[in-house]
Scaffold this motif. Structure first.
Motif, PDB file in Angstrom:
ATOM      1  N   THR A 121      26.343  -3.415  22.228  1.00  0.00           N
ATOM      2  CA  THR A 121      25.162  -2.720  22.774  1.00  0.00           C
ATOM      3  C   THR A 121      24.272  -3.665  23.571  1.00  0.00           C
ATOM      4  O   THR A 121      23.306  -3.229  24.194  1.00  0.00           O
ATOM      5  CB  THR A 121      24.306  -2.107  21.642  1.00  0.00           C
ATOM      6  N   GLY A 122      24.576  -4.970  23.503  1.00  0.00           N
ATOM      7  CA  GLY A 122      23.696  -5.937  24.164  1.00  0.00           C
ATOM      8  C   GLY A 122      22.605  -6.434  23.220  1.00  0.00           C
ATOM      9  O   GLY A 122      21.712  -7.185  23.633  1.00  0.00           O
ATOM     10  N   PHE A 123      22.685  -6.027  21.969  1.00  0.00           N
ATOM     11  CA  PHE A 123      21.743  -6.483  20.945  1.00  0.00           C
ATOM     12  C   PHE A 123      22.510  -6.768  19.653  1.00  0.00           C
ATOM     13  O   PHE A 123      23.483  -6.074  19.356  1.00  0.00           O
ATOM     14  CB  PHE A 123      20.697  -5.399  20.626  1.00  0.00           C
ATOM     15  N   ILE A 124      22.027  -7.763  18.913  1.00  0.00           N
ATOM     16  CA  ILE A 124      22.563  -7.959  17.561  1.00  0.00           C
ATOM     17  C   ILE A 124      21.621  -7.198  16.632  1.00  0.00           C
ATOM     18  O   ILE A 124      20.436  -7.534  16.524  1.00  0.00           O
ATOM     19  CB  ILE A 124      22.612  -9.454  17.176  1.00  0.00           C
ATOM     20  N   GLU A 125      22.141  -6.158  16.034  1.00  0.00           N
ATOM     21  CA  GLU A 125      21.293  -5.312  15.186  1.00  0.00           C
ATOM     22  C   GLU A 125      21.427  -5.676  13.717  1.00  0.00           C
ATOM     23  O   GLU A 125      22.455  -6.205  13.282  1.00  0.00           O
ATOM     24  CB  GLU A 125      21.658  -3.842  15.419  1.00  0.00           C
ATOM     25  N   ARG A 126      20.381  -5.365  12.985  1.00  0.00           N
ATOM     26  CA  ARG A 126      20.331  -5.720  11.561  1.00  0.00           C
ATOM     27  C   ARG A 126      21.530  -5.154  10.798  1.00  0.00           C
ATOM     28  O   ARG A 126      22.132  -5.826   9.980  1.00  0.00           O
ATOM     29  CB  ARG A 126      19.020  -5.188  10.968  1.00  0.00           C
ATOM     30  N   GLN A 127      21.903  -3.928  11.136  1.00  0.00           N
ATOM     31  CA  GLN A 127      23.021  -3.295  10.440  1.00  0.00           C
ATOM     32  C   GLN A 127      24.327  -4.055  10.687  1.00  0.00           C
ATOM     33  O   GLN A 127      25.169  -4.170   9.793  1.00  0.00           O
ATOM     34  CB  GLN A 127      23.139  -1.830  10.892  1.00  0.00           C
ATOM     35  N   GLU A 128      24.486  -4.583  11.911  1.00  0.00           N
ATOM     36  CA  GLU A 128      25.700  -5.355  12.228  1.00  0.00           C
ATOM     37  C   GLU A 128      25.737  -6.642  11.411  1.00  0.00           C
ATOM     38  O   GLU A 128      26.792  -7.043  10.897  1.00  0.00           O
ATOM     39  CB  GLU A 128      25.724  -5.717  13.717  1.00  0.00           C
ATOM     40  N   VAL A 129      24.573  -7.293  11.316  1.00  0.00           N
ATOM     41  CA  VAL A 129      24.525  -8.557  10.575  1.00  0.00           C
ATOM     42  C   VAL A 129      24.818  -8.293   9.097  1.00  0.00           C
ATOM     43  O   VAL A 129      25.548  -9.047   8.454  1.00  0.00           O
ATOM     44  CB  VAL A 129      23.159  -9.267  10.773  1.00  0.00           C
ATOM     45  N   LYS A 130      24.277  -7.189   8.595  1.00  0.00           N
ATOM     46  CA  LYS A 130      24.536  -6.835   7.194  1.00  0.00           C
ATOM     47  C   LYS A 130      26.035  -6.580   6.982  1.00  0.00           C
ATOM     48  O   LYS A 130      26.624  -7.045   6.000  1.00  0.00           O
ATOM     49  CB  LYS A 130      23.712  -5.600   6.794  1.00  0.00           C
ATOM     50  N   GLN A 131      26.627  -5.875   7.929  1.00  0.00           N
ATOM     51  CA  GLN A 131      28.071  -5.577   7.844  1.00  0.00           C
ATOM     52  C   GLN A 131      28.891  -6.876   7.787  1.00  0.00           C
ATOM     53  O   GLN A 131      29.831  -6.999   7.011  1.00  0.00           O
ATOM     54  CB  GLN A 131      28.446  -4.773   9.093  1.00  0.00           C
ATOM     55  N   MET A 132      28.494  -7.854   8.608  1.00  0.00           N
ATOM     56  CA  MET A 132      29.236  -9.131   8.621  1.00  0.00           C
ATOM     57  C   MET A 132      29.000  -9.919   7.337  1.00  0.00           C
ATOM     58  O   MET A 132      29.916 -10.565   6.823  1.00  0.00           O
ATOM     59  CB  MET A 132      28.835  -9.961   9.850  1.00  0.00           C
ATOM     60  N   LEU A 133      27.779  -9.845   6.802  1.00  0.00           N
ATOM     61  CA  LEU A 133      27.504 -10.531   5.531  1.00  0.00           C
ATOM     62  C   LEU A 133      28.341  -9.931   4.401  1.00  0.00           C
ATOM     63  O   LEU A 133      28.919 -10.654   3.589  1.00  0.00           O
ATOM     64  CB  LEU A 133      26.017 -10.404   5.173  1.00  0.00           C
TER      65      LEU A 133
END
Lengths: 212, 26
Positions: A121-133
């Motif tokens: 999306t052109g942004f690193i979103e909190r939900q994405e970071v949580k998913q990677m964690l």
């Protein structure tokens, strides 16, 4: 003076001229040829078709057949520059070039941003970071309660998301990485400096006899 | 280091899935 080419490598599916690739990347011609030795081995590990598929890529990273991994999958998607569902030799060399110790830092920052921007999306979103964690925790023995994950996310976004809109844009990422240079460590592979000594057999398969 | 002292990206970068060094460690 000139170049003498053998035909053997050129007939390899997914092959691309090392001189051309060297001119576009941080690698010398010999280093590109050494990378071709590595590429041949990965691309024939499951299906001997001269192309690296997703499973072969994961196999090479984990050294064994393992269930899907979110971050290895994301790396595969970024290496698959032309989004063909496989990595050809040109994709492999151009992508690895970003990981060369001599590659420009801006390229490493750009690549790492894309890596964490899972949905493009052109942004690193909190939900994405949580998913990677959560993906990281599932592959390790580390156990963290959901509230601990949220605390880590709060702390991270408080520092990185300067505009406070709940997502990290490219300029915020750039500033965050400058303050936390260890984040770029994963973007540099010291092995790429010594690739010709790691794969010395490239000499026997070299297409370039002499470069004017 | 304890996870709480690290930011999320420091933790994520420890994933084996991002460890391309393993390509060269045969």
């Amino acid at each position: 003076m000139g170049c003498i080419f053998s035909k053997e490598n050129r007939q390899f599916p997914g092959y691309e001229d090392p001189i051309n690739l060297a001119s576009q990347t941080a690698f010398s011609v010999s280093e590109v040829e050494a990378l071709f030795e590595l590429y041949k081995s990965i691309s024939s590990s499951i299906i001997d078709d001269g192309l690296i598929n997703r499973e072969e890529f994961q196999l090479a990273i984990f050294n064994n057949r393992k269930k899907e991994n979110l971050l290895a999958n994301r790396l595969f998607d970024l290496f698959d520059v032309q989004q063909q569902g496989f990595i050809d030799f040109g994709d492999f060399v151009r992508s690895l070039s970003v990981f060369h110790p001599n590659a420009p830092e801006e390229d490493k920052i750009e690549f790492s941003f894309k890596l964490y921007d899972l949905d493009n999306t052109g942004f690193i979103e909190r939900q994405e970071v949580k998913q990677m964690l959560i993906a990281l925790l599932s592959e390790s023995e580390m156990k963290l309660a959901d509230e601990t994950i949220e605390i880590i996310l709060d702390k991270t976004f408080m520092e990185a998301d300067v505009k406070g809109d709940g997502k990290i844009d490219k300029s915020e990422w750039q500033s965050f990485v400058c303050k936390n240079p260890s984040l770029l460590k994963v973007m540099t592979l010291p092995y790429l400096r010594d690739i010709t000594t790691t794969f010395p057999s490239f000499v026997f398969n070299s297409e370039v006899d002499e470069i004017a | 280091a304890a996870p709480l002292t690290m930011n999320a990206f420091e933790l994520i970068s420890k994933s084996q899935g991002l460890n391309l060094s393993s390509l060269f460690e045969k």
